[in-house]
Design a protein around this motif. Structure first.
Motif, PDB file in Angstrom:
ATOM      1  N   PRO A   1     -13.771   5.465   3.519  1.00 52.39           N
ATOM      2  CA  PRO A   1     -14.053   4.143   4.076  1.00 52.39           C
ATOM      3  C   PRO A   1     -13.024   3.086   3.683  1.00 52.39           C
ATOM      4  O   PRO A   1     -12.770   2.156   4.451  1.00 52.39           O
ATOM      5  CB  PRO A   1     -15.444   3.801   3.531  1.00 52.39           C
ATOM      6  N   LEU A   2     -12.412   3.231   2.501  1.00 53.56           N
ATOM      7  CA  LEU A   2     -11.403   2.262   2.098  1.00 53.56           C
ATOM      8  C   LEU A   2     -10.133   2.391   2.950  1.00 53.56           C
ATOM      9  O   LEU A   2      -9.508   1.399   3.314  1.00 53.56           O
ATOM     10  CB  LEU A   2     -11.060   2.425   0.619  1.00 53.56           C
ATOM     11  N   VAL A   3      -9.757   3.632   3.249  1.00 46.58           N
ATOM     12  CA  VAL A   3      -8.607   3.839   4.138  1.00 46.58           C
ATOM     13  C   VAL A   3      -8.924   3.301   5.531  1.00 46.58           C
ATOM     14  O   VAL A   3      -8.080   2.671   6.181  1.00 46.58           O
ATOM     15  CB  VAL A   3      -8.223   5.325   4.185  1.00 46.58           C
ATOM     16  N   ALA A   4     -10.151   3.532   5.985  1.00 44.85           N
ATOM     17  CA  ALA A   4     -10.566   2.986   7.286  1.00 44.85           C
ATOM     18  C   ALA A   4     -10.529   1.457   7.279  1.00 44.85           C
ATOM     19  O   ALA A   4     -10.150   0.824   8.266  1.00 44.85           O
ATOM     20  CB  ALA A   4     -11.967   3.487   7.642  1.00 44.85           C
TER      21      ALA A   4
ATOM     22  N   SER B   1      -1.046   6.577  -8.810  1.00 36.90           N
ATOM     23  CA  SER B   1      -1.862   5.572  -8.137  1.00 36.90           C
ATOM     24  C   SER B   1      -1.687   5.706  -6.634  1.00 36.90           C
ATOM     25  O   SER B   1      -0.741   6.339  -6.168  1.00 36.90           O
ATOM     26  CB  SER B   1      -1.483   4.158  -8.583  1.00 36.90           C
ATOM     27  N   LEU B   2      -2.604   5.126  -5.899  1.00 36.41           N
ATOM     28  CA  LEU B   2      -2.508   5.084  -4.439  1.00 36.41           C
ATOM     29  C   LEU B   2      -2.645   3.612  -4.032  1.00 36.41           C
ATOM     30  O   LEU B   2      -3.742   3.127  -3.755  1.00 36.41           O
ATOM     31  CB  LEU B   2      -3.602   5.936  -3.791  1.00 36.41           C
ATOM     32  N   PRO B   3      -1.533   2.884  -4.045  1.00 36.99           N
ATOM     33  CA  PRO B   3      -1.617   1.444  -3.821  1.00 36.99           C
ATOM     34  C   PRO B   3      -1.876   1.083  -2.361  1.00 36.99           C
ATOM     35  O   PRO B   3      -1.233   1.600  -1.451  1.00 36.99           O
ATOM     36  CB  PRO B   3      -0.245   0.937  -4.276  1.00 36.99           C
ATOM     37  N   LEU B   4      -2.838   0.211  -2.185  1.00 39.10           N
ATOM     38  CA  LEU B   4      -3.055  -0.451  -0.903  1.00 39.10           C
ATOM     39  C   LEU B   4      -2.445  -1.840  -1.039  1.00 39.10           C
ATOM     40  O   LEU B   4      -2.876  -2.635  -1.880  1.00 39.10           O
ATOM     41  CB  LEU B   4      -4.543  -0.549  -0.584  1.00 39.10           C
ATOM     42  N   LYS B   5      -1.417  -2.108  -0.244  1.00 43.58           N
ATOM     43  CA  LYS B   5      -0.726  -3.392  -0.340  1.00 43.58           C
ATOM     44  C   LYS B   5      -0.790  -4.124   0.999  1.00 43.58           C
ATOM     45  O   LYS B   5      -0.847  -3.508   2.060  1.00 43.58           O
ATOM     46  CB  LYS B   5       0.736  -3.202  -0.759  1.00 43.58           C
TER      47      LYS B   5
ATOM     48  N   ILE C   1       0.989   1.004   7.563  1.00 42.64           N
ATOM     49  CA  ILE C   1      -0.026   1.408   8.528  1.00 42.64           C
ATOM     50  C   ILE C   1       0.311   0.889   9.917  1.00 42.64           C
ATOM     51  O   ILE C   1       0.188   1.607  10.910  1.00 42.64           O
ATOM     52  CB  ILE C   1      -1.425   0.908   8.093  1.00 42.64           C
ATOM     53  N   ASP C   2       0.766  -0.356  10.001  1.00 39.19           N
ATOM     54  CA  ASP C   2       1.046  -0.923  11.323  1.00 39.19           C
ATOM     55  C   ASP C   2       2.319  -0.353  11.943  1.00 39.19           C
ATOM     56  O   ASP C   2       2.692  -0.715  13.048  1.00 39.19           O
ATOM     57  CB  ASP C   2       1.120  -2.446  11.275  1.00 39.19           C
ATOM     58  N   ALA C   3       2.988   0.574  11.219  1.00 40.07           N
ATOM     59  CA  ALA C   3       4.148   1.263  11.782  1.00 40.07           C
ATOM     60  C   ALA C   3       3.764   2.619  12.351  1.00 40.07           C
ATOM     61  O   ALA C   3       4.619   3.440  12.656  1.00 40.07           O
ATOM     62  CB  ALA C   3       5.234   1.428  10.723  1.00 40.07           C
ATOM     63  N   GLY C   4       2.441   2.851  12.499  1.00 45.49           N
ATOM     64  CA  GLY C   4       1.971   4.082  13.107  1.00 45.49           C
ATOM     65  C   GLY C   4       1.624   5.179  12.131  1.00 45.49           C
ATOM     66  O   GLY C   4       1.599   6.358  12.495  1.00 45.49           O
ATOM     67  N   LEU C   5       1.341   4.832  10.883  1.00 47.88           N
ATOM     68  CA  LEU C   5       0.970   5.840   9.878  1.00 47.88           C
ATOM     69  C   LEU C   5      -0.320   6.552  10.276  1.00 47.88           C
ATOM     70  O   LEU C   5      -1.312   5.922  10.611  1.00 47.88           O
ATOM     71  CB  LEU C   5       0.791   5.153   8.519  1.00 47.88           C
ATOM     72  N   ASP C   6      -0.285   7.879  10.224  1.00 49.08           N
ATOM     73  CA  ASP C   6      -1.475   8.684  10.498  1.00 49.08           C
ATOM     74  C   ASP C   6      -2.275   8.798   9.202  1.00 49.08           C
ATOM     75  O   ASP C   6      -1.868   9.470   8.256  1.00 49.08           O
ATOM     76  CB  ASP C   6      -1.075  10.072  11.001  1.00 49.08           C
ATOM     77  N   THR C   7      -3.413   8.126   9.148  1.00 49.64           N
ATOM     78  CA  THR C   7      -4.243   8.150   7.942  1.00 49.64           C
ATOM     79  C   THR C   7      -5.404   9.129   8.065  1.00 49.64           C
ATOM     80  O   THR C   7      -6.336   9.085   7.268  1.00 49.64           O
ATOM     81  CB  THR C   7      -4.800   6.738   7.660  1.00 49.64           C
ATOM     82  N   SER C   8      -5.364  10.009   9.056  1.00 53.19           N
ATOM     83  CA  SER C   8      -6.479  10.934   9.255  1.00 53.19           C
ATOM     84  C   SER C   8      -6.534  12.007   8.175  1.00 53.19           C
ATOM     85  O   SER C   8      -7.596  12.534   7.862  1.00 53.19           O
ATOM     86  CB  SER C   8      -6.379  11.594  10.645  1.00 53.19           C
ATOM     87  N   ASP C   9      -5.380  12.341   7.586  1.00 53.12           N
ATOM     88  CA  ASP C   9      -5.334  13.361   6.539  1.00 53.12           C
ATOM     89  C   ASP C   9      -5.305  12.664   5.180  1.00 53.12           C
ATOM     90  O   ASP C   9      -4.236  12.380   4.625  1.00 53.12           O
ATOM     91  CB  ASP C   9      -4.097  14.245   6.723  1.00 53.12           C
ATOM     92  N   ILE C  10      -6.490  12.377   4.639  1.00 53.07           N
ATOM     93  CA  ILE C  10      -6.581  11.661   3.371  1.00 53.07           C
ATOM     94  C   ILE C  10      -5.969  12.477   2.237  1.00 53.07           C
ATOM     95  O   ILE C  10      -5.329  11.944   1.334  1.00 53.07           O
ATOM     96  CB  ILE C  10      -8.045  11.326   3.037  1.00 53.07           C
ATOM     97  N   GLY C  11      -6.147  13.813   2.294  1.00 56.14           N
ATOM     98  CA  GLY C  11      -5.612  14.672   1.242  1.00 56.14           C
ATOM     99  C   GLY C  11      -4.110  14.532   1.103  1.00 56.14           C
ATOM    100  O   GLY C  11      -3.585  14.498  -0.009  1.00 56.14           O
ATOM    101  N   SER C  12      -3.409  14.415   2.224  1.00 59.61           N
ATOM    102  CA  SER C  12      -1.948  14.267   2.184  1.00 59.61           C
ATOM    103  C   SER C  12      -1.556  12.931   1.574  1.00 59.61           C
ATOM    104  O   SER C  12      -0.579  12.836   0.809  1.00 59.61           O
ATOM    105  CB  SER C  12      -1.363  14.380   3.596  1.00 59.61           C
ATOM    106  N   LEU C  13      -2.336  11.900   1.890  1.00 63.42           N
ATOM    107  CA  LEU C  13      -2.050  10.587   1.315  1.00 63.42           C
ATOM    108  C   LEU C  13      -2.211  10.610  -0.200  1.00 63.42           C
ATOM    109  O   LEU C  13      -1.380  10.080  -0.934  1.00 63.42           O
ATOM    110  CB  LEU C  13      -2.974   9.524   1.925  1.00 63.42           C
TER     111      LEU C  13
END
Length: 195
Positions: free
Chosen positions: A130-133, A57-61, A36-48
């Protein structure tokens, strides 16, 4: 009576010892294979989510930067690792064990790094946005989100001319995280077993 008096003094000092968290922060936040801190665009949750289907799985690390020490006036000790549990809003609590020895003193903090990993797909689908936010906020502020709880169960201690088992000298510590990463102690809790 003289023998009893001699033993009373070290016991008073020993049971006053407590662990101090001198700093707590978050580094290297990622969702799936993306930093995320490398500029990942998280606006499109569907793509993630789509990018994670192959893994199931969709790991948050993230990496938790933890500073540990002792309050002023206490003698230095060596701690044989510690157990930890982190509970963040909207996610299942995770636990881990730091197995290396930690040198604790009142004038110098032990600067440690602990790996964190959550599976966002295990959360309710309505909570995904909200978790991605929340992950974005952690990456931008370097703090755990408000409402998080961290507990630390110290291992055995040595360095006072003796080695004492976990739970005898230093109780379990539990912290609440407030706004802006402020830490609030819930006090010292008795340990249920050896750490």
């Amino acid at each position: 009576m003289l023998l009893s008096a001699c033993f009373a003094l070290p016991q008073t000092g020993l049971f006053a010892m407590r662990l101090a968290v001198t700093s707590l922060g978050i580094e290297k936040v990622s969702i799936g294979p993306y930093q995320i801190d490398a500029g990942l665009d998280t606006s499109d949750i569907g793509s993630l989510v789509a990018s994670s289907l192959g893994m199931g799985s969709l790991p948050l690390k993230a990496t938790m930067a933890l500073g540990l020490g002792l309050p002023a006036g206490l003698p230095p000790v060596q701690m044989a690792g510690f157990g930890w549990t982190l509970d963040m809003p909207g996610l299942d609590a995770i636990s881990g064990r730091y197995d290396q020895d930690v040198s604790l003193s009142s004038g110098d903090e032990a600067d440690l790094r602990l790996p964190l990993s959550f599976d966002l797909l295990k959360a309710d689908s309505s909570q995904l946005d909200p978790l991605v936010a929340m992950a974005q906020q952690m990456a931008s502020t370097g703090n755990l989100p408000a409402g998080s709880e961290l507990s630390i169960t110290p291992g055995s201690l040595s360095g006072l001319g003796m080695t004492l088992p976990a739970g005898l000298l230093m109780p379990r510590l539990k912290l609440d995280v407030g706004e802006g990463g402020a830490l609030m102690s819930q006090g010292m809790l008795p340990q249920s077993g050896a750490g």
